[in-house]
Design an enzyme around this catalytic site. Sequence first.
Site, PDB file in Angstrom:
ATOM      1  CG  HIS A  16      25.551 -40.171  19.224  1.00 49.84           C
ATOM      2  ND1 HIS A  16      24.596 -39.197  19.389  1.00 49.84           N
ATOM      3  CD2 HIS A  16      26.642 -39.538  18.729  1.00 49.84           C
ATOM      4  CE1 HIS A  16      25.076 -38.033  19.012  1.00 49.84           C
ATOM      5  NE2 HIS A  16      26.319 -38.211  18.607  1.00 49.84           N
ATOM      6  CD  GLU A  42      30.538 -39.835  19.387  1.00 54.54           C
ATOM      7  OE1 GLU A  42      30.980 -38.707  19.105  1.00 54.54           O
ATOM      8  OE2 GLU A  42      29.559 -40.001  20.160  1.00 54.54           O
ATOM      9  CG  ASP A  44      31.505 -36.063  21.910  1.00 56.48           C
ATOM     10  OD1 ASP A  44      31.623 -35.983  20.678  1.00 56.48           O
ATOM     11  OD2 ASP A  44      30.469 -36.485  22.475  1.00 56.48           O
ATOM     12  CG  HIS A  57      28.574 -33.066  22.383  1.00 60.31           C
ATOM     13  ND1 HIS A  57      27.816 -31.926  22.162  1.00 60.31           N
ATOM     14  CD2 HIS A  57      28.781 -33.618  21.171  1.00 60.31           C
ATOM     15  CE1 HIS A  57      27.583 -31.806  20.865  1.00 60.31           C
ATOM     16  NE2 HIS A  57      28.154 -32.816  20.239  1.00 60.31           N
ATOM     17  CD  GLU A 128      32.894 -35.230  17.502  1.00 58.67           C
ATOM     18  OE1 GLU A 128      32.778 -33.993  17.332  1.00 58.67           O
ATOM     19  OE2 GLU A 128      31.930 -36.017  17.547  1.00 58.67           O
TER      20      GLU A 128
END
Length: 257
Positions: A16, A42, A44, A57, A128
């Site tokens: 993450h 993952e 962002d 993020h 993301e």
Amino acid sequence: MNFLELLNKPELIVAHRGANSLSPENTLNALKKSIGRADFIEIDTQLSKDGIAIIMHDDTLLRTTNVSQLSEFDSKKPYRVCDFTFEELKRLDYGSWFYTDNSKAEPLLTLHDALIFIKENNLFLNLEIKDISYAFSDNEVVEKIVKEINDIQCSDRVLVSSFRHEYLKIIKTKLHIPTAALAEDSHPKELLSYLRGLGVDGYCLNDELVDKKSVEMLREAGFFVGVYTVNSTLRSHVLFEMGVNFIFSDSLYKDKQ
């Protein structure tokens, strides 16, 4: 192996925001520390004021940079990412907030460089796209992301997800790539029909929202299921027993290869 083939494997662990318990989140070092510790990573992405895709993020720079320490940026409070140009963002430190001795700086990571790193190291990436609809049109955001993926030629190694589902619907018209809808507080009404309408391949939801019946329904309908953020080994076993394909974790890393 492409991303969809990877998702057919059981009990996948996702780093993450990179290996963010070992290095500052969403930095190149966090990606490096993820190697051998996760099945995929993952991160962002959002856009700078002048439309450069960067890895970040939060919608402001306060938590993970030194922006508040630089008087030259006082006029930019509350320090929204979209109010800073790429050149301004490059002047910030993205690492010293993380280290106890406050001595290690980290540079800004761009989407371009993150994708190159993924491709060169044969890794898989869940990208993301943050909801920045307050600053940019949906088409503009998607076009920037698609261009970066096409330029690096790494669509087989990328899964795109977002809480702004409009992005996912648009991206399917521009790129042959797996996508996943994100959910936090509640499921969309008529969930299966809704997901089919988006054309997504997967559904990623908050751990507080997940239940066995929903997971079984989603899996039987052909959707992959991911759950965030899971830092308990016991909980991860429960979720995998439910049929969850992958979990996002800050700490449940595999043994480094």
